[in-house]
Write a protein that holds these residues in place. Structure first.
Motif, mmCIF file in Angstrom:
data_model
loop_
_atom_site.group_PDB
_atom_site.id
_atom_site.type_symbol
_atom_site.label_atom_id
_atom_site.label_comp_id
_atom_site.label_asym_id
_atom_site.label_seq_id
_atom_site.Cartn_x
_atom_site.Cartn_y
_atom_site.Cartn_z
ATOM 1 N N LEU A 15 0.862 -1.197 0.101
ATOM 2 C CA LEU A 15 -0.012 -0.174 0.035
ATOM 3 C C LEU A 15 0.920 1.052 -0.264
ATOM 4 C CD1 LEU A 15 -2.727 1.451 -0.138
ATOM 5 C CD2 LEU A 15 -2.915 1.024 2.486
ATOM 6 N N ARG A 16 1.851 1.208 0.834
ATOM 7 C CA ARG A 16 2.820 2.511 0.861
ATOM 8 C C ARG A 16 3.377 2.706 -0.484
ATOM 9 N NH1 ARG A 16 3.799 1.034 6.444
ATOM 10 N NH2 ARG A 16 5.388 -0.281 5.767
ATOM 11 N N ALA A 17 3.965 1.517 -1.461
ATOM 12 C CA ALA A 17 4.310 1.572 -2.487
ATOM 13 C C ALA A 17 3.436 2.062 -3.639
ATOM 14 C CB ALA A 17 4.928 0.230 -2.972
ATOM 15 N N GLN A 18 2.105 1.830 -3.253
ATOM 16 C CA GLN A 18 0.903 2.165 -4.227
ATOM 17 C C GLN A 18 0.796 3.931 -4.028
ATOM 18 O OE1 GLN A 18 -3.034 0.344 -3.608
ATOM 19 N NE2 GLN A 18 -3.814 1.608 -5.461
ATOM 20 N N ILE A 19 1.043 4.013 -2.611
ATOM 21 C CA ILE A 19 0.741 5.595 -2.372
ATOM 22 C C ILE A 19 1.988 6.237 -2.989
ATOM 23 C CG2 ILE A 19 0.993 7.631 -0.544
ATOM 24 C CD1 ILE A 19 -0.487 5.104 1.325
ATOM 25 N N GLU A 21 3.648 5.604 -5.997
ATOM 26 C CA GLU A 21 3.334 5.521 -7.148
ATOM 27 C C GLU A 21 2.484 6.763 -7.592
ATOM 28 O OE1 GLU A 21 4.143 3.663 -10.076
ATOM 29 O OE2 GLU A 21 5.512 2.190 -8.825
ATOM 30 N N LEU A 22 1.443 6.667 -6.598
ATOM 31 C CA LEU A 22 0.240 7.997 -7.035
ATOM 32 C C LEU A 22 0.890 9.409 -6.713
ATOM 33 C CD1 LEU A 22 -2.536 6.027 -5.292
ATOM 34 C CD2 LEU A 22 -2.506 6.767 -7.444
ATOM 35 N N LEU A 23 1.831 9.488 -5.672
ATOM 36 C CA LEU A 23 2.193 10.754 -5.512
ATOM 37 C C LEU A 23 3.434 11.170 -6.435
ATOM 38 C CD1 LEU A 23 2.498 10.583 -1.555
ATOM 39 C CD2 LEU A 23 1.170 11.908 -2.860
ATOM 40 N N ALA A 24 4.088 10.129 -6.952
ATOM 41 C CA ALA A 24 5.106 10.537 -8.097
ATOM 42 C C ALA A 24 4.504 11.511 -9.135
ATOM 43 C CB ALA A 24 5.300 9.286 -8.765
ATOM 44 N N GLY A 25 3.274 11.256 -9.446
ATOM 45 C CA GLY A 25 2.447 11.921 -10.536
ATOM 46 C C GLY A 25 2.106 13.344 -10.064
ATOM 47 N N GLU A 26 1.723 13.376 -8.817
ATOM 48 C CA GLU A 26 1.230 14.696 -8.152
ATOM 49 C C GLU A 26 1.028 14.852 -6.840
ATOM 50 O OE1 GLU A 26 -2.999 15.629 -9.618
ATOM 51 O OE2 GLU A 26 -3.162 13.430 -9.814
ATOM 52 N N ALA A 27 0.890 15.968 -6.221
ATOM 53 C CA ALA A 27 0.755 16.087 -4.761
ATOM 54 C C ALA A 27 -0.774 15.647 -4.464
ATOM 55 C CB ALA A 27 0.936 17.446 -4.302
ATOM 56 N N LEU A 28 -1.117 15.042 -3.679
ATOM 57 C CA LEU A 28 -2.313 14.443 -3.247
ATOM 58 C C LEU A 28 -2.810 14.656 -1.651
ATOM 59 C CD1 LEU A 28 -2.315 11.136 -5.273
ATOM 60 C CD2 LEU A 28 -3.667 13.535 -6.072
ATOM 61 N N ASN A 46 -1.897 6.401 8.427
ATOM 62 C CA ASN A 46 -0.865 5.787 9.172
ATOM 63 C C ASN A 46 0.319 5.732 8.326
ATOM 64 O OD1 ASN A 46 -2.027 5.890 11.696
ATOM 65 N ND2 ASN A 46 -3.244 3.839 11.361
ATOM 66 N N HIS A 47 -0.082 4.957 7.001
ATOM 67 C CA HIS A 47 0.924 4.991 6.111
ATOM 68 C C HIS A 47 1.819 6.300 5.841
ATOM 69 C CE1 HIS A 47 0.590 0.556 5.314
ATOM 70 N NE2 HIS A 47 -0.749 0.520 5.473
ATOM 71 N N LEU A 48 0.975 7.465 5.590
ATOM 72 C CA LEU A 48 1.497 8.393 5.270
ATOM 73 C C LEU A 48 2.621 8.973 6.306
ATOM 74 C CD1 LEU A 48 -1.317 10.481 3.571
ATOM 75 C CD2 LEU A 48 0.713 9.834 2.576
ATOM 76 N N ARG A 49 2.197 8.849 7.605
ATOM 77 C CA ARG A 49 3.168 8.923 8.853
ATOM 78 C C ARG A 49 4.412 8.322 8.637
ATOM 79 N NH1 ARG A 49 3.516 6.363 12.779
ATOM 80 N NH2 ARG A 49 1.416 5.354 12.908
ATOM 81 N N GLN A 50 4.146 7.070 8.514
ATOM 82 C CA GLN A 50 5.529 6.097 8.251
ATOM 83 C C GLN A 50 6.511 6.687 7.142
ATOM 84 O OE1 GLN A 50 3.772 2.159 8.135
ATOM 85 N NE2 GLN A 50 4.197 2.094 10.347
ATOM 86 N N LEU A 51 5.668 7.133 5.910
ATOM 87 C CA LEU A 51 6.493 7.844 4.750
ATOM 88 C C LEU A 51 7.149 8.875 5.229
ATOM 89 C CD1 LEU A 51 3.890 6.763 1.903
ATOM 90 C CD2 LEU A 51 6.062 5.883 2.219
ATOM 91 N N ARG A 52 6.354 9.717 5.911
ATOM 92 C CA ARG A 52 6.802 11.209 6.107
ATOM 93 C C ARG A 52 8.068 10.906 7.391
ATOM 94 N NH1 ARG A 52 2.233 12.786 7.793
ATOM 95 N NH2 ARG A 52 2.471 12.677 10.058
ATOM 96 N N ASP A 53 7.870 9.871 8.124
ATOM 97 C CA ASP A 53 9.144 9.669 9.114
ATOM 98 C C ASP A 53 10.241 9.169 8.544
ATOM 99 O OD1 ASP A 53 7.272 10.524 11.201
ATOM 100 O OD2 ASP A 53 6.809 8.430 12.083
#
Length: 99
Positions: A15-19, A21-28, A46-53
């Motif tokens: 799911l984080r990889a999918q997120i 992929e989506l964010l590579a195209g534009e800010a969401l 929760n996944h966005l927090r881990q990606l931010r961290d």
């Protein structure tokens, strides 16, 4: 150069990889990611927090929403560390330490 194990661990989740992929195209914002992935809002948050961290995404406040953007430099750093590891393995394809 050493492997950033935190970044690799975070990248390993589907799911984080999918997120990413989506964010590579534009800010969401979270609502866009919920719609695109079908995941629950709390799960996405929760996944966005881990990606931010892990330093892989950055936030952009916009009124009452927060947009998330992929940090290309952080992803490139993770890719470079993997590429360096692969290059090192190619340089020593037959070497082995004696027992």
């Amino acid at each position: 150069m050493s492997l950033d194990t935190d970044a690799l661990r975070v990248l390993a989740d589907p799911l984080r990889a999918q997120i990413l992929e989506l964010l590579a195209g534009e800010a969401l914002c979270t609502c866009h990611l919920v719609e695109a992935t079908g995941a629950k809002q709390t799960n996405i948050s929760n996944h966005l927090r881990q990606l931010r961290d892990a330093g892989l995404v950055q936030t952009e406040p916009c009124g009452r929403y927060t947009y998330y953007r992929l940090r290309a430099d952080a992803v490139q750093d993770a890719a470079d560390s993997l590429a360096a590891l692969a290059a090192r393995a190619r340089l020593n394809p037959t070497s082995r330490r004696p027992c």
